[in-house]
Design an enzyme around this catalytic site. Sequence first.
Site, mmCIF file in Angstrom:
data_model
loop_
_atom_site.group_PDB
_atom_site.id
_atom_site.type_symbol
_atom_site.label_atom_id
_atom_site.label_comp_id
_atom_site.label_asym_id
_atom_site.label_seq_id
_atom_site.Cartn_x
_atom_site.Cartn_y
_atom_site.Cartn_z
ATOM 1 N N TYR A 33 14.987 -12.348 -12.254
ATOM 2 C CA TYR A 33 14.329 -12.150 -13.538
ATOM 3 C C TYR A 33 15.324 -11.719 -14.608
ATOM 4 O O TYR A 33 16.218 -10.917 -14.363
ATOM 5 C CB TYR A 33 13.259 -11.057 -13.417
ATOM 6 C CG TYR A 33 12.010 -11.471 -12.684
ATOM 7 C CD1 TYR A 33 11.195 -12.503 -13.163
ATOM 8 C CD2 TYR A 33 11.622 -10.823 -11.518
ATOM 9 C CE1 TYR A 33 10.043 -12.876 -12.494
ATOM 10 C CE2 TYR A 33 10.461 -11.181 -10.841
ATOM 11 C CZ TYR A 33 9.680 -12.211 -11.338
ATOM 12 O OH TYR A 33 8.535 -12.570 -10.673
ATOM 13 N N LYS A 52 5.374 17.804 4.137
ATOM 14 C CA LYS A 52 4.515 17.426 3.014
ATOM 15 C C LYS A 52 4.929 16.073 2.447
ATOM 16 O O LYS A 52 6.011 15.560 2.732
ATOM 17 C CB LYS A 52 4.594 18.488 1.916
ATOM 18 C CG LYS A 52 5.970 18.595 1.261
ATOM 19 C CD LYS A 52 5.971 19.568 0.101
ATOM 20 C CE LYS A 52 7.336 19.576 -0.588
ATOM 21 N NZ LYS A 52 7.338 20.371 -1.821
#
EC number: 5.1.1.1
Length: 377
Positions: free
Chosen positions: A269, A36
């Site tokens: 950043y 899954k």
Amino acid sequence: MKDRTWIELSRAAISANLKNFRALLSPNTLLTAVIKSNAYGHGLLETAELAHQAGADLFGVNSLEEAKLLRAKYPEFKILIMGEVPGLAERTSEVSDPNFWIIVSRTEEVRILTNCKPSPQIHLKVDTGMARLGFFGADLERTLSEIKSAGLRLDGIATHFASTEDVLEQKYSKEQMKAFSEAVLLAEKFGFKNLVKHACASASTMLFPEAHYDLVRVGISLYGLWPSLQTRLSLHLSGKKDFNLSPVLSWKTRIVHIKTVPEDSFVGYGSTYQTSAPTRIAVVPVGYYEGLDRKLSNNGVMLVKGKRAKILGRICMNMTMLDITHIPGAEIGDVVTILGKDGEEEISADDHANWTYTINYEVTTRISESVPKKIAE
């Protein structure tokens, strides 16, 4: 054109993992390969092919959408659908497949599936302590009574353990086993006999042979990952010290840019990293869009030419910076290992989990489906 980033899946590792689990089971117990959620990040169709070749008896999925993708390639293979199917009444044509084994919780779902032509196998979920799907006690008795009174059928009965992998002392799991046994007896009281019974996921399959019943559902450990350190310790304490798992996934990328910056330069950043000496920086084209956890910023490492290269600054959406000052031979185009082995060094999903305060399940499952998959022997 070379891929910016890719995953390599080991055929030998999946085969070995399934073989090891098969050795724990009786010949009559079915083994479900749980694939899954994009096979926990490993690739749904790619993993299905490897598990099928390695001898899995069923595929386990979460949704009807996943089951339909697999059905297109495997027309008659048994597929266990473990999650709810929203709008089931409007999707009867899609679930009318005798080789779909569908787990349900409510009488109305049983009624809809019983009336499908052909009908899938119908497995009733029992809540023995997870407080998720299914019922127990008076609610379960009411549900079974409704199913019996309406002349509906059941093919299986299932539950799920809540905390097997989280503890060394298994009192709660033992209570769940007792509750499941009571639920099976209750179902038999209503005339539902010879049901396919299943309860075990990876950890409980390793630890509770008495709970293997007719089918087990192996998920995280199909991929060579331990459900937890506690599971590994519990297994060894039980005497099964020779049980091994082989990681299936390696995640790789390439250096796309190299530069040297002087002492006191800020990187990335927010200027969260400042160099203390001239530093050689490599840029790789992988970031949090591809599934690299941003909490690895200034924290994690990748492997370059068999050596650990620290992540510098904040991980960007599509790029990450590495310190390769100590790896003078590194060049643009060199392979970088995000997860996996390079020489004598290895970075595992458990390493990422420890560095980012999560679990190995999340580390691999979050890898973007856009990352291409390659099969390696």
